[in-house]
Design an enzyme around this catalytic site. Structure first.
Site, PDB file in Angstrom:
ATOM      1  NE  ARG A  22      93.049  -1.169  33.495  1.00 50.73           N
ATOM      2  CZ  ARG A  22      94.072  -1.634  33.348  1.00 50.73           C
ATOM      3  NH1 ARG A  22      95.002  -1.892  34.197  1.00 50.73           N
ATOM      4  NH2 ARG A  22      94.386  -1.936  32.136  1.00 50.73           N
ATOM      5  CE  LYS A  62      74.314  12.148  38.664  1.00 47.94           C
ATOM      6  NZ  LYS A  62      73.331  12.704  37.849  1.00 47.94           N
ATOM      7  CD  GLU A  96      72.536  23.199  40.388  1.00 49.40           C
ATOM      8  OE1 GLU A  96      71.564  22.661  40.838  1.00 49.40           O
ATOM      9  OE2 GLU A  96      73.054  22.958  39.033  1.00 49.40           O
ATOM     10  CE  LYS A 143      74.653  15.610  44.456  1.00 53.72           C
ATOM     11  NZ  LYS A 143      75.166  16.347  43.372  1.00 53.72           N
ATOM     12  CD  GLU A 188      70.453  10.651  37.300  1.00 56.94           C
ATOM     13  OE1 GLU A 188      71.399  11.428  37.957  1.00 56.94           O
ATOM     14  OE2 GLU A 188      69.943  11.165  36.271  1.00 56.94           O
ATOM     15  NE  ARG A 238      73.292  11.973  41.918  1.00 56.50           N
ATOM     16  CZ  ARG A 238      74.668  11.524  42.108  1.00 56.50           C
ATOM     17  NH1 ARG A 238      74.748  10.244  42.716  1.00 56.50           N
ATOM     18  NH2 ARG A 238      75.505  12.359  42.184  1.00 56.50           N
ATOM     19  CG  ASN A 285      69.679  16.343  35.933  1.00 58.76           C
ATOM     20  OD1 ASN A 285      69.491  16.472  34.715  1.00 58.76           O
ATOM     21  ND2 ASN A 285      70.484  15.808  36.631  1.00 58.76           N
ATOM     22  CG  HIS A 296      70.157  20.189  35.914  1.00 55.21           C
ATOM     23  ND1 HIS A 296      69.454  20.775  36.728  1.00 55.21           N
ATOM     24  CD2 HIS A 296      71.344  20.064  35.947  1.00 55.21           C
ATOM     25  CE1 HIS A 296      70.553  21.394  37.728  1.00 55.21           C
ATOM     26  NE2 HIS A 296      71.623  20.860  37.241  1.00 55.21           N
ATOM     27  CG  HIS A 319      72.562  19.761  31.127  1.00 48.75           C
ATOM     28  ND1 HIS A 319      72.479  18.439  31.680  1.00 48.75           N
ATOM     29  CD2 HIS A 319      73.373  20.557  32.016  1.00 48.75           C
ATOM     30  CE1 HIS A 319      73.153  18.413  32.971  1.00 48.75           C
ATOM     31  NE2 HIS A 319      73.599  19.875  33.239  1.00 48.75           N
ATOM     32  CG  HIS A 333      75.809  24.365  35.696  1.00 49.52           C
ATOM     33  ND1 HIS A 333      74.903  23.539  34.750  1.00 49.52           N
ATOM     34  CD2 HIS A 333      75.121  23.767  36.785  1.00 49.52           C
ATOM     35  CE1 HIS A 333      74.423  22.552  35.200  1.00 49.52           C
ATOM     36  NE2 HIS A 333      74.659  22.680  36.628  1.00 49.52           N
TER      37      HIS A 333
HETATM   38  N1  GLY Z   1      74.299  17.311  40.147  1.00 53.33           N
HETATM   39  C1  GLY Z   1      73.327  16.263  39.987  1.00 53.33           C
HETATM   40  C2  GLY Z   1      73.584  14.959  40.667  1.00 53.33           C
HETATM   41  O1  GLY Z   1      74.495  14.972  41.478  1.00 53.33           O
HETATM   42  O2  GLY Z   1      72.818  14.073  40.674  1.00 53.33           O
END
Ligand code: GLY
Length: 333
Positions: free
Chosen positions: A102, A124, A166, A199, A209, A214, A218, A221, A225, A238
């Site tokens: 946990r 994330k 990125e 960032k 998000e 946030r 993306n 993306h 993706h 990526h």
């Molecule tokens: N890589 C996108 C984020 O961290 O929100």
């Protein structure tokens, strides 16, 4: 840099590889991939769990295998995981850390440009499903991120460029001056720090998000993706998928009259000059692409979601984009 989050904060520090052993706790297990383990002398005598390199390792089977390995090694709750590698190791290692007993300690040591400027910061963590990328995961901030820039020297040209996509993204969505700096050449500590600062600005404003802020990270993306998934996470790195995605989403934004005309040309030119791909044959498969994009986490209901550039330097989430308009755009492209 200190990144603040709901339950505290963590430092992102530039260090030398040789300093890591002293900085890291002794009772933690190192999680890394076979390529990193072959290239770099891992810090100290800590137990090591090694996974195969590549996105395919961000799956349920590897996730459970890591848990078994940690149990066999006798990792206790007071201990933790040191993820040394790129985005795959960081995302998987973080999710293992969030769930093993946990939750145990978690330290990120990003060894790729992409992981330094993006995935190691912001908390994330996730694994992929056959149905989509990063569909199982958590917000689990690390206790610390240590960036040793020497590791960039061992990246292949292709891997380096993938990270550059990125980094350029931060220029497109919020820091246009960064585009000029990145165009001029090699990455320095201050350029990497500038990406991390961008960032930080975004994740501190909208950690979970929920506010649409946030989600601007993306940009590129939704399409990117989908391309990664449709190519089985194998053909495209990526950053390459995101590069194509940024161009297509700029074109789509112009088609829908939310992006300033001419923006897509600028995006395409900068990315191709950086040696990144800007098109893909699968973009012709409109229905297949739309089907996959419908599962994007930014979406609501059955409509599509994109973070569109309004212009270079400004980005906004649109989460109710009519799929028939997207189909019309893709078919006419
Ligand atoms: N890589 C996108 C984020 O961290 O929100």
């Amino acid at each position: 840099v200190i990144i603040r989050h709901q339950n505290g904060s963590y430092p992102v520090s530039f260090v030398r590889w040789s300093e890591l052993d002293e900085l890291l706790p002794d009772n933690y297990v190192v999680l890394t991939d076979a390529e990193v383990a072959a290239l770099w002398k891992l810090p100290g005598k800590r137990p090591v769990v090694t996974i195969p390199a590549g996105e395919a390792s961000k799956d349920g089977a590897t996730f459970l295998q890591c848990h078994s390995d940690l149990a066999k090694l006798g990792l206790r709750r007071q201990g933790g995981i040191i993820a040394i590698g790129g985005g795959v190791v960081g995302d998987l290692g973080g999710f293992v850390a969030a769930t093993y007993q946990r939750g145990v300690g978690f330290i990120q040591i990003p060894t790729t440009l992409l992981a330094m400027v993006d995935s190691s910061v912001g908390g994330k963590v996730a694994i992929d499903l056959p149905e989509g990328k990063n569909l199982v995961g958590a917000f689990y901030p690390p206790q610390a991120v240590y960036v040793a820039l020497e590791t960039l020297a061992s990246l292949s040209e292709r891997e380096y460029r993938s990270g550059l996509a990125e980094a350029l993204k931060y220029g497109f969505i919020g820091d246009p001056d960064l585009l000029d700096i990145l165009k001029k050449g090699h990455l320095t500590e201050s350029t990497v720090a500038r990406c991390i600062a961008e960032k930080q600005r975004v994740v501190e404003a909208d950690e979970f998000e929920t506010l649409g802020v946030r989600a601007t990270l993306n940009y590129g993306h939704t399409v990117g993706h989908a391309l990664e998934q449709l190519t089985g996470y194998a053909d495209l790195k990526h950053g390459e998928a995101i590069s194509i995605g940024m161009v297509v989403e700029a074109e789509l934004g112009e088609f829908l009259a939310v992006t300033e005309p001419g923006t897509a040309d600028v995006v395409r030119e900068i990315l191709s000059e950086a040696g990144l791909p800007v098109d893909h044959p699968l973009l012709k498969s409109a229905d297949e692409l739309i089907e996959v994009m419908r599962r994007d986490k930014k979406g609501r209901g059955t409509e599509l979601a994109f973070s569109f550039l309004l212009r270079i330097g400004e980005c906004k989430l649109f989460n109710k984009v009519d799929h028939s308009r997207v189909r019309e755009f893709l078919i006419g492209r």
